[in-house]
Design a protein around this motif. Structure first.
Motif, short mmCIF file in Angstrom:
data_model
loop_
_atom_site.label_atom_id
_atom_site.label_comp_id
_atom_site.label_asym_id
_atom_site.label_seq_id
_atom_site.Cartn_x
_atom_site.Cartn_y
_atom_site.Cartn_z
N GLU A 111 -21.05 -5.42 -5.75
CA GLU A 111 -20.66 -4.63 -4.57
C GLU A 111 -19.23 -4.15 -4.72
OE1 GLU A 111 -19.97 -5.30 0.19
OE2 GLU A 111 -21.39 -6.60 -0.86
N ILE A 112 -19.01 -2.87 -4.46
CA ILE A 112 -17.68 -2.27 -4.47
C ILE A 112 -17.52 -1.51 -3.16
CG2 ILE A 112 -16.11 -0.64 -5.59
CD1 ILE A 112 -17.65 -1.17 -8.22
N ALA A 113 -16.45 -1.78 -2.43
CA ALA A 113 -16.20 -1.07 -1.18
C ALA A 113 -16.20 0.43 -1.45
CB ALA A 113 -14.87 -1.52 -0.57
N PRO A 114 -16.82 1.22 -0.59
CA PRO A 114 -16.97 2.65 -0.87
C PRO A 114 -15.65 3.41 -1.01
CG PRO A 114 -17.79 2.10 1.33
CD PRO A 114 -17.45 0.81 0.65
N GLU A 115 -14.59 2.92 -0.39
CA GLU A 115 -13.30 3.62 -0.49
C GLU A 115 -12.58 3.36 -1.81
OE1 GLU A 115 -12.39 -0.31 1.61
OE2 GLU A 115 -14.01 1.16 1.69
N ILE A 116 -13.01 2.37 -2.57
CA ILE A 116 -12.35 2.02 -3.83
C ILE A 116 -12.84 2.94 -4.95
CG2 ILE A 116 -12.05 0.24 -5.59
CD1 ILE A 116 -12.12 -1.82 -3.32
N THR B 89 0.86 -1.17 0.00
CA THR B 89 0.00 0.00 0.00
C THR B 89 0.90 1.22 0.00
OG1 THR B 89 -1.73 -1.19 1.18
CG2 THR B 89 -1.82 1.22 1.26
N ILE B 90 0.68 2.09 -0.98
CA ILE B 90 1.54 3.27 -1.15
C ILE B 90 0.67 4.52 -1.00
CG2 ILE B 90 3.13 4.50 -2.68
CD1 ILE B 90 3.41 1.86 -4.29
N ASP B 91 1.03 5.37 -0.05
CA ASP B 91 0.36 6.66 0.04
C ASP B 91 0.63 7.41 -1.26
OD1 ASP B 91 -0.59 6.17 2.59
OD2 ASP B 91 1.06 7.22 3.58
N LYS B 92 -0.37 8.10 -1.77
CA LYS B 92 -0.20 8.82 -3.04
C LYS B 92 0.96 9.81 -2.97
CE LYS B 92 -4.76 8.23 -5.03
NZ LYS B 92 -5.99 8.86 -5.50
N SER B 93 1.19 10.37 -1.79
CA SER B 93 2.30 11.32 -1.63
C SER B 93 3.66 10.63 -1.73
CB SER B 93 2.18 12.05 -0.29
OG SER B 93 2.30 11.12 0.78
N GLU B 94 3.70 9.31 -1.61
CA GLU B 94 4.94 8.55 -1.67
C GLU B 94 5.13 7.82 -3.00
OE1 GLU B 94 4.68 5.93 1.68
OE2 GLU B 94 5.31 7.49 3.08
N CYS C 12 -5.38 -1.02 -7.14
CA CYS C 12 -6.57 -0.40 -6.59
C CYS C 12 -6.22 1.02 -6.18
CB CYS C 12 -7.03 -1.20 -5.38
SG CYS C 12 -8.59 -0.65 -4.70
N GLU C 13 -7.16 1.93 -6.44
CA GLU C 13 -6.97 3.32 -6.03
C GLU C 13 -8.03 3.69 -5.01
OE1 GLU C 13 -6.66 7.86 -7.83
OE2 GLU C 13 -7.25 6.23 -9.16
N THR C 14 -7.58 4.33 -3.93
CA THR C 14 -8.47 4.93 -2.96
C THR C 14 -8.17 6.43 -2.94
OG1 THR C 14 -6.98 4.70 -1.05
CG2 THR C 14 -8.42 2.81 -1.55
N LYS C 15 -8.85 7.16 -2.10
CA LYS C 15 -8.65 8.61 -2.06
C LYS C 15 -7.18 8.98 -1.83
CE LYS C 15 -10.01 12.75 0.42
NZ LYS C 15 -9.96 13.18 1.79
N ASP C 16 -6.51 8.27 -0.93
CA ASP C 16 -5.15 8.66 -0.54
C ASP C 16 -4.07 7.64 -0.87
OD1 ASP C 16 -6.07 11.07 0.73
OD2 ASP C 16 -6.75 9.85 2.44
N GLN C 17 -4.46 6.50 -1.46
CA GLN C 17 -3.47 5.43 -1.64
C GLN C 17 -3.66 4.69 -2.95
OE1 GLN C 17 -4.47 3.26 1.97
NE2 GLN C 17 -2.61 4.01 2.94
N PHE C 18 -2.55 4.05 -3.37
CA PHE C 18 -2.59 3.04 -4.41
C PHE C 18 -2.24 1.73 -3.72
CE2 PHE C 18 -1.34 6.82 -6.96
CZ PHE C 18 -2.44 6.85 -7.81
N THR D 218 0.95 9.75 -10.18
CA THR D 218 -0.26 10.33 -9.60
C THR D 218 -1.53 9.68 -10.14
OG1 THR D 218 -0.27 12.05 -11.29
CG2 THR D 218 0.85 12.56 -9.20
N THR D 219 -1.39 8.79 -11.14
CA THR D 219 -2.58 8.16 -11.72
C THR D 219 -2.39 6.66 -11.86
OG1 THR D 219 -1.82 8.35 -14.02
CG2 THR D 219 -3.03 10.25 -13.10
N MET D 220 -3.51 5.96 -11.89
CA MET D 220 -3.48 4.51 -12.13
C MET D 220 -2.89 4.23 -13.51
SD MET D 220 -5.03 2.29 -9.85
CE MET D 220 -6.13 1.16 -10.69
N GLN D 221 -3.25 5.04 -14.50
CA GLN D 221 -2.76 4.81 -15.86
C GLN D 221 -1.24 4.86 -15.91
OE1 GLN D 221 -4.50 3.70 -18.43
NE2 GLN D 221 -2.61 3.54 -19.59
N ALA D 222 -0.63 5.79 -15.20
CA ALA D 222 0.84 5.89 -15.18
C ALA D 222 1.45 4.65 -14.51
CB ALA D 222 1.28 7.17 -14.47
#
Length: 133
Positions: free
Chosen positions: A62-67, A16-21, A97-103, A25-29
């Motif tokens: 069903e998809i977890a709300p954070e995803i 799990t990687i914080d987006k800041s780390e 998987c992307e969440t608000k703050d993490q990949f 910045t995108t899933m595509q990248a």
């Protein structure tokens, strides 16, 4: 990387990687980076990107709300077919998987230790060089 046993039987490795780390910045990248690593490997073969999020949404699953997004990079390391059972563990998949703050990167343990280590290296390469584990 963390190893967990999913459903009491599947060895799943997770990073799990914080987006800041993250380098990207995108899933595509991230997908482009990992696909380039797969294509550059002498025996790996890229197969497809499976948009798991879109599929699940389209069937009203069903998809977890954070995803926010979920995709699989499907590829194969198969250089030999020593028996029919090896086909059960191929092809490989790296889940993104992307969440608000993490990949989040997840994959099943590979049968060959050196290829498993390679997938770990690929996942860890997404973390900025200045970040320590």
């Amino acid at each position: 990387m963390k190893k967990t046993i999913l459903m009491d039987k599947y060895p799943v490795f997770n990073l799990t990687i914080d987006k800041s780390e993250c380098k990207y910045t995108t899933m595509q990248a991230i997908i482009e980076d990992l696909c380039a690593k797969i294509e550059a490997h002498p025996i790996a073969k890229f197969i497809a990107i499976f948009d798991h999020y879109a599929h699940t949404k389209n069937i009203n699953g069903e998809i977890a709300p954070e995803i926010l997004d979920a995709k699989n990079i499907v590829f194969c390391f198969g250089a030999a077919i020593p028996n029919s059972k090896i086909l059960a563990v191929r092809p490989r998949s790296i889940g993104l998987c992307e969440t608000k703050d993490q990949f989040v990167i997840d994959f099943l343990e590979a049968p060959k230790e050196e290829l498993h280590a390679l997938m770990e290296t690929w996942a860890k390469s997404l973390v900025n060089a200045c970040i320590k584990e």
